[in-house]
Design a protein around this motif. Sequence first.
Motif, PDB file in Angstrom:
ATOM      1  N   LYS A   1       7.472   0.286  -6.360  1.00 57.59           N
ATOM      2  CA  LYS A   1       6.153   1.199  -6.797  1.00 57.59           C
ATOM      3  C   LYS A   1       6.212   0.569  -8.278  1.00 57.59           C
ATOM      4  CE  LYS A   1       6.108   4.787  -4.108  1.00 57.59           C
ATOM      5  NZ  LYS A   1       6.861   6.690  -4.165  1.00 57.59           N
ATOM      6  N   ALA A   2       6.329   0.624  -9.444  1.00 64.43           N
ATOM      7  CA  ALA A   2       6.551  -0.156 -10.400  1.00 64.43           C
ATOM      8  C   ALA A   2       6.499  -1.026 -11.080  1.00 64.43           C
ATOM      9  CB  ALA A   2       8.380   0.106 -11.678  1.00 64.43           C
TER      10      ALA A   2
ATOM     11  N   LEU B   1       4.369  -2.564  -8.948  1.00 63.19           N
ATOM     12  CA  LEU B   1       3.609  -3.166  -8.190  1.00 63.19           C
ATOM     13  C   LEU B   1       1.930  -2.945  -8.597  1.00 63.19           C
ATOM     14  CD1 LEU B   1       3.930  -2.909  -4.460  1.00 63.19           C
ATOM     15  CD2 LEU B   1       3.434  -5.031  -5.259  1.00 63.19           C
ATOM     16  N   SER B   2       2.621  -1.239  -9.576  1.00 63.85           N
ATOM     17  CA  SER B   2       1.808  -0.795 -10.313  1.00 63.85           C
ATOM     18  C   SER B   2       0.864  -2.169 -11.518  1.00 63.85           C
ATOM     19  CB  SER B   2       2.588   0.561 -10.783  1.00 63.85           C
ATOM     20  OG  SER B   2       2.821   0.134 -11.785  1.00 63.85           O
ATOM     21  N   ARG B   3       2.600  -2.588 -11.613  1.00 66.06           N
ATOM     22  CA  ARG B   3       2.063  -3.655 -12.620  1.00 66.06           C
ATOM     23  C   ARG B   3       1.185  -4.862 -12.361  1.00 66.06           C
ATOM     24  NH1 ARG B   3       7.336  -2.868 -14.525  1.00 66.06           N
ATOM     25  NH2 ARG B   3       7.785  -5.171 -13.346  1.00 66.06           N
ATOM     26  N   TYR B   4       1.278  -5.098 -10.882  1.00 64.10           N
ATOM     27  CA  TYR B   4       0.324  -6.550 -10.213  1.00 64.10           C
ATOM     28  C   TYR B   4      -0.756  -5.513 -10.095  1.00 64.10           C
ATOM     29  CZ  TYR B   4      -1.977  -7.486  -6.042  1.00 64.10           C
ATOM     30  OH  TYR B   4      -2.439  -7.972  -5.087  1.00 64.10           O
ATOM     31  N   TYR B   5      -1.325  -4.471  -9.986  1.00 62.53           N
ATOM     32  CA  TYR B   5      -2.854  -3.822  -9.580  1.00 62.53           C
ATOM     33  C   TYR B   5      -3.319  -3.878 -11.038  1.00 62.53           C
ATOM     34  CZ  TYR B   5      -1.527  -2.730  -4.619  1.00 62.53           C
ATOM     35  OH  TYR B   5      -1.237  -2.898  -3.126  1.00 62.53           O
ATOM     36  N   ALA B   6      -2.292  -3.533 -11.865  1.00 62.20           N
ATOM     37  CA  ALA B   6      -3.306  -3.657 -12.874  1.00 62.20           C
ATOM     38  C   ALA B   6      -4.239  -5.247 -13.889  1.00 62.20           C
ATOM     39  CB  ALA B   6      -2.437  -2.981 -14.088  1.00 62.20           C
TER      40      ALA B   6
ATOM     41  N   ASN C   1       0.735  -1.114   0.033  1.00 62.14           N
ATOM     42  CA  ASN C   1       0.418   0.016   0.038  1.00 62.14           C
ATOM     43  C   ASN C   1       0.981   1.374   0.031  1.00 62.14           C
ATOM     44  OD1 ASN C   1      -2.199  -1.906   0.136  1.00 62.14           O
ATOM     45  ND2 ASN C   1      -2.338  -1.123   1.963  1.00 62.14           N
TER      46      ASN C   1
ATOM     47  N   GLN D   1      -6.982  -5.976 -10.933  1.00 60.91           N
ATOM     48  CA  GLN D   1      -7.619  -4.893 -11.295  1.00 60.91           C
ATOM     49  C   GLN D   1      -8.747  -4.962 -13.031  1.00 60.91           C
ATOM     50  OE1 GLN D   1      -6.591  -1.061 -11.325  1.00 60.91           O
ATOM     51  NE2 GLN D   1      -6.390  -0.951  -9.316  1.00 60.91           N
TER      52      GLN D   1
END
Length: 252
Positions: free
Chosen positions: A236-237, A239-244, A228, A247
């Motif tokens: 951050k980069a 995890l941003s792919r993971y969250y994409a 979080n 979702q």
Amino acid sequence: MISIRDLTLNFNQNCILNKISLDIKQHEIIAIIGASGAGKSTLLRCLNLLEKPQQGQIRIDKMQIDLAKIKHSDVVQFRQQSAMVFQQFNLFQQKNALENVMEGLLVVKKLSKEQATSIALEKLTAVGLSERIYHYPKQLSGGQQQRVAIARALAMNPKVLLLDEPTSALDPELVGEVLMCIKQAALSGNTMILVSHEMQFVREIASRVLFLDQGQIIEDGTPKQVFNNPTNPRTKAFLSRYYATFQSDYEI
């Protein structure tokens, strides 16, 4: 319980692990995440000396080794401090599930057949395979084979359980049964170090998450902190792919 200092591994002039230092407490569930090639599995394999770093010290409980001065007798004794669950199940194809779990108890721990049988039955029952104890690997699904491998590791009563991408070789519908088995092992109080790409599972099971990049730990915190509120731009980069991806699974 586990102390790692300046762990360094080079291969063909490439730095795979770069002076990693880390302390792990008893009963902690450590998840190591990061991109492919970051050194996650290599770090895990170094902890039971399947890979031998050029320098550094590792201590598990009361046994400490200096990797620059290690002897063969030290390797054998040190490996008995941990147990490894691999991506590929590495079961003996000519032995049934019960015999696979008994093997280390008989050969390494030198237990009697009666003692080994009792422990093997207990661990196979714990992973939900009491009705499959006489089945051979070719008669078991991938998820069942991996649960045999977990039972085999737990039967050795290791000080730390090492799991290297334990679901990566499984069909998606078989992943859940193995993750549930690992979660149960964690709830039983085992100290565990897990390498996984199953991010949601990592969030649920880990007490601590390490993000590894280019052979270094660049993020270390609770799942809530790392997922979080990561502090490193590389984390951050990633995890941003993971969250994409996460979702997109729920888009209509």
